[in-house]
Design an enzyme around this catalytic site. Structure first.
Site, PDB file in Angstrom:
ATOM      1  N   GLY A 145       0.788  -1.231   0.000  1.00 55.64           N
ATOM      2  CA  GLY A 145       0.000   0.000   0.000  1.00 55.64           C
ATOM      3  C   GLY A 145       0.810   1.265   0.000  1.00 55.64           C
ATOM      4  O   GLY A 145       0.339   2.300   0.464  1.00 55.64           O
TER       5      GLY A 145
ATOM      6  N   GLU B 255      -6.300  -0.299   7.810  1.00 57.20           N
ATOM      7  CA  GLU B 255      -7.416  -1.192   8.123  1.00 57.20           C
ATOM      8  C   GLU B 255      -8.635  -0.492   8.708  1.00 57.20           C
ATOM      9  O   GLU B 255      -9.776  -0.851   8.389  1.00 57.20           O
ATOM     10  CB  GLU B 255      -6.907  -2.300   9.052  1.00 57.20           C
ATOM     11  CG  GLU B 255      -5.837  -3.097   8.336  1.00 57.20           C
ATOM     12  CD  GLU B 255      -5.293  -4.249   9.138  1.00 57.20           C
ATOM     13  OE1 GLU B 255      -5.765  -5.359   8.961  1.00 57.20           O
ATOM     14  OE2 GLU B 255      -4.386  -4.004   9.939  1.00 57.20           O
TER      15      GLU B 255
ATOM     16  N   LYS C 208       0.976   6.052  12.853  1.00 61.93           N
ATOM     17  CA  LYS C 208       0.116   4.941  13.253  1.00 61.93           C
ATOM     18  C   LYS C 208      -0.275   4.197  11.975  1.00 61.93           C
ATOM     19  O   LYS C 208      -0.281   4.778  10.891  1.00 61.93           O
ATOM     20  CB  LYS C 208      -1.157   5.451  13.938  1.00 61.93           C
ATOM     21  CG  LYS C 208      -0.931   6.149  15.275  1.00 61.93           C
ATOM     22  CD  LYS C 208      -2.245   6.694  15.838  1.00 61.93           C
ATOM     23  CE  LYS C 208      -2.010   7.407  17.171  1.00 61.93           C
ATOM     24  NZ  LYS C 208      -3.231   8.107  17.656  1.00 61.93           N
TER      25      LYS C 208
END
Lengths: 82, 760
Positions: free
Chosen positions: B490, B721, B717
């Site tokens: 990603g 998801e 962070k």
């Protein structure tokens, strides 16, 4: 002494249903060893299946983490992701 | 379109982090130069294909391969007999322990075929045509057995039993008979009865979701070249080359060190490539044939034989006071695991109430095997399912109490210092900030038209750290190479290069990120769990810091000053020694050119287990319009706010959010596994399995809330998801408000929506 909590039923299978217990230990590794002596099989279960949160932080490799008498330790299922 | 809301500490002094450079893999991908799994080829390579069960549940009485072996061009045929019959053993790989027996039997059926599409044999031949012909010449004698796919039917007494050895774990009493229920888990807090007794209102609901596939564009593909001298190689598309190495070794009885795995460019994974399907088969075929073997799944195979995520039934009971304070919650989750245990019901349970500070609750999860493909991880595994149920119930509660849905969440929100439902105490979270961002956004007050509705939902994902390795090499021209062991699913190459560039003081274009094979970099846990930018980024940063320390030492040596008198600024060593005032800085390029005379090559490698991953929270707002004649739902507008820590490359973070939302919308509106009466999947292709395409969606607005993670050098962070967690409920809640009917079973396909409208 450090206070250990598990909200998870898989751990409670080893602890006769107990969800909270105090353990005399100054590191997480010694805590796991102490738990295994008290609840045979729990140490291996923790090693294979659980993550450990100490004072709010989740550790994936917690063995060397120091514990104080005021430490709060949570046993939680190990987390993956996608 | 995006907004960035900065919170202190600000980006003081950062030159690269937070910018939007061109992605390092972009040109390769848009020009077709990128080498995906199916693009790799070796001289003398054979074509491998898999024969699959046409039955959802059948005993394999015999497999006759003689006619296929006699066919010219067939070089190898393997069945379960060619693999070690492994005992049940949990082994650490991938993201956690996998049962090697189950993994082996999922790759190749042993004794029974457990789902339509389950592999029963594989061939390697000189061409695809010969391989196909060989598959048709393999005769498998089946005894067809009753099957069960529905999760509640599989739990019922008398259901067809998949595994005679499976006894439910987690029950208070030791079970005396095998069952399809693999495990029960429970999370509890407080006194449930007391909590419901304190409630002014109690709501109950039952919510159903269908099995959906990750839907990555690139199918599973690999090339394997077995070598008896311990130098076997695998090239494959996966989320973790080390995971592939470990599983291949275990399933074939080889030493992991005898297999070298090289990751290809990956065309999407979303969790679905965190396990193996083809690689062990290709290695076994290559071993038998004495030649490299290439295997590429068709889309039909991807749907029928690789992990979707669970279909599920979730019941929710909420109790609250009249002013909206939740007093008790009871959630029961039943998740399909597919043919082998291991649904994501545990994380589904742990996330179900993670956004809420609830004093009394019981969450019970059931992991249930069914005659369908073994589920695999899918983006925030399990969480979208439980969030669909809980967030739908929260919306009902808001309607019943006449409270604004965001205000209801704020009233019950977790904050720093609050214990999560799954145990630990939250710190440095930005959940309330996501609620405020949506509440204050113009979208929330924008007028709606006829047949339109607005839905709101929130979501949570843990994010993880874990083992990562990274190396940084400085080239003699002053460039740098960043080497990691994590496939770039990603955008991690961009973030790795940016973090290294920030530390080194180089323009990001001077840093080339690469993903190395298993022999070229230290162990790295796979790319998943939204861990790579956080954990591997931490390793990259530390490696770059070691480089800077080395460069400062070299500059000190050249200037003959104590290293304490050397600073590193903007990619150059600066002399702080008052006695040497006026010395020009020594640039990284200048120091690199002199490396042979100052200590040799400039390189550093760091391996670590990253701790302190910060959790992600998301708040989503969705507008829909429902066509009352057809039941078709159009997404009109979508705004997603997420606590991202610190966005390293904001465009990639926005892309993660937009991608998660798009997949969640597909889950909500269209996607589902459809099985016929014999348990065969009827829609194993993109024409019949309807995923959203660009024309189905509006521009998704991403709002980045930056509550920095103090445990990461740049505050990162995980972000990949959390964005798929709220959309199922956000869409369903919008439909509820558009048609005034609560729909509780996904997908909200036009026939179902039309039927709900007709039944009003």
């Amino acid at each position: 002494m450090p206070h250990v909590v598990t909200a998870c039923s898989t751990c409670r299978q080893f602890t006769d249903g107990l969800a909270e217990f105090d353990v005399e230990a100054d590191t997480v590794r010694r805590m796991i060893q102490a738990l295994d002596r008290r609840f045979p099989g729990l140490g291996d279960h923790i090693d294979r299946r659980m993550a450990i949160a100490v004072d709010g932080e989740i550790f994936q490799d917690a063995g060397a983490v120091a514990l104080t008498p005021a430490s709060e330790v949570y046993l939680i299922p190990r987390i993956g992701g996608g | 379109m995006s907004d960035v809301i900065d919170r202190p500490p600000a980006r003081a002094g950062l030159k690269v982090i937070g910018t939007r450079p061109v992605r390092p893999d972009g040109a390769d991908k848009v020009t077709g130069r990128a080498a995906f799994g199916a693009d790799f080829a070796l001289p003398g390579m054979l074509v491998g294909k898999v024969k699959r069960s046409p039955h959802a549940h059948a005993r394999i009485l015999s497999i006759d391969t003689r006619r296929a072996r006699a066919l010219a061009g067939v070089k190898a045929i393997v069945t379960a007999a060619d693999f070690p019959d492994l005992a049940s053993e949990e082994y650490e790989a991938g993201e956690g322990a996998a049962n090697l027996r189950d993994l082996s039997q999922n790759c190749m059926a042993r004794g029974k075929a457990l789902y339509d599409g389950h592999a029963v044999a594989a061939v390697a031949a000189t061409s695809a045509a010969v391989a196909d012909a060989a598959l048709s010449l393999i005769t498998v004698d089946y005894e067809v057995l009753p099957h069960v796919i529905d999760v509640e039917a599989a739990m019922a007494p008398g259901a067809p039993l998949l595994h005679a050895h499976l006894f439910t774990q987690g029950l208070e009493e030791t079970p005396q008979a095998p069952s399809n229920i693999a495990a029960r888990n429970e999370l509890t807090r407080g006194d449930l009865a007391e909590g419901f007794a304190a409630a002014d209102v109690v709501l109950e609901g039952r919510y159903v979701t269908a099995a959906v596939h990750q839907g990555y564009i690139e199918p599973h593909a690999c090339v394997a070249a077995f070598a008896s001298d311990g130098q076997s190689q695998v090239w494959s598309s996966s989320q973790g080359q080390f995971m592939v190495r470990t599983f291949c070794a275990k399933l074939l009885g080889l030493n992991a060190s005898d297999i070298r795995v090289t990751p290809s460019e990956i065309g999407g994974g979303f969790g679905g490539k965190t396990t193996v399907y083809l690689e062990p088969l290709a290695l076994a075929l290559s071993r038998q044939a004495g030649a490299p073997v290439k295997m590429v799944m068709t889309r039909d195979e991807v749907f029928r034989a690789t992990g979707p995520t669970s279909g599920a039934v979730v019941t929710v009971k909420l109790g609250a006071t009249s002013d909206g304070r939740i007093t008790a919650a009871e959630v029961e989750l039943k998740y399909q695991a597919g043919a082998f245990p291991g649904s994501p019901v545990v994380p589904g349970s742990m996330t179900a109430l993670a956004c809420y500070d609830v004093p009394n609750f019981r969450i019970t999860g059931w992991d249930v095997v069914t005659n369908s493909p073994k589920v695999a991880a899918y983006r925030a595994p399990g969480a979208p399912i439980s969030a669909f149920a809980v967030e739908s119930a929260m919306d009902e509660l808001a309607l019943k109490l006449g409270i604004d849905p965001i205000a209801l969440r704020e009233k019950n929100a977790v904050r720093d210092g609050v214990k999560a439902a799954y145990g630990p105490t939250f710190r440095n979270i930005g959940y309330v900030e996501t609620l405020e961002a949506i509440r204050d956004h113009p979208h929330y007050q924008a007028p709606l038209g006829r047949n339109q509705g607005r839905g709101f939902a929130v979501g949570f994902w843990f994010n993880i750290g874990g083992e990562s390795s990274a190396a940084v090499h400085v080239g003699e021209d002053g460039s740098a190479t960043v080497v990691t062991g994590n496939p770039d699913v990603g955008g991690s190459r961009a973030s790795m290069a940016m973090m290294a560039a920030e530390v080194l003081g180089l323009p990001v274009e001077k840093v080339r990120p690469i993903v190395a094979d298993t022999a070229s970099i230290g162990f790295s846990m796979l790319t998943g769990g939204s861990r790579t930018t956080f954990a591997t980024g931490m390793a990259v940063t530390q490696a770059a810091q070691k480089i800077v320390a080395d460069l400062k030492r070299r500059a000190a040596s050249i200037w003959d000053v104590p290293v304490e008198n050397v600073d590193w600024l903007d990619g150059a060593a600066v002399c702080l020694d008052p006695a040497k005032a006026g010395l020009p800085p020594l640039t990284l390029a200048g120091l690199a050119a002199r490396s042979a005379k100052t200590g040799g090559p400039i390189t550093a490698e760091v391996s670590l287990t990253a701790q302190g991953a910060g959790p992600g929270f998301a708040a989503h707002l969705c507008d829909v319009e429902v066509d009352p004649e057809t039941g078709h739902v159009t997404i009109l507008r979508y705004t997603a706010a997420q606590d991202v820590g610190r966005a390293i490359h904001p465009a990639y973070v926005e892309g993660q959010i937009q991608g998660g939302v798009a997949q969640g919308i597909g889950w909500a509106l269209n996607e589902e596994y459809v099985f016929d009466a014999e348990g065969r999947m009827e829609n194993a292709g993109f024409l019949d399995y309807r995923m959203p395409v660009a024309s189905d969606l509006p521009m998704i607005e991403a709002i980045l809330i930056e509550v920095a993670n103090p445990r990461h050098p740049f505050g990162a962070k995980g972000v990949g998801e959390a964005p798929i967690v709220p959309p199922l409920a956000a869409v369903a809640n919008a439909v509820r408000r558009a048609i005034d009917v609560r729909m509780t079973e996904l997908p909200l396909s036009p026939p179902k929506v039309r039927a709900a409208i007709d039944a009003r």
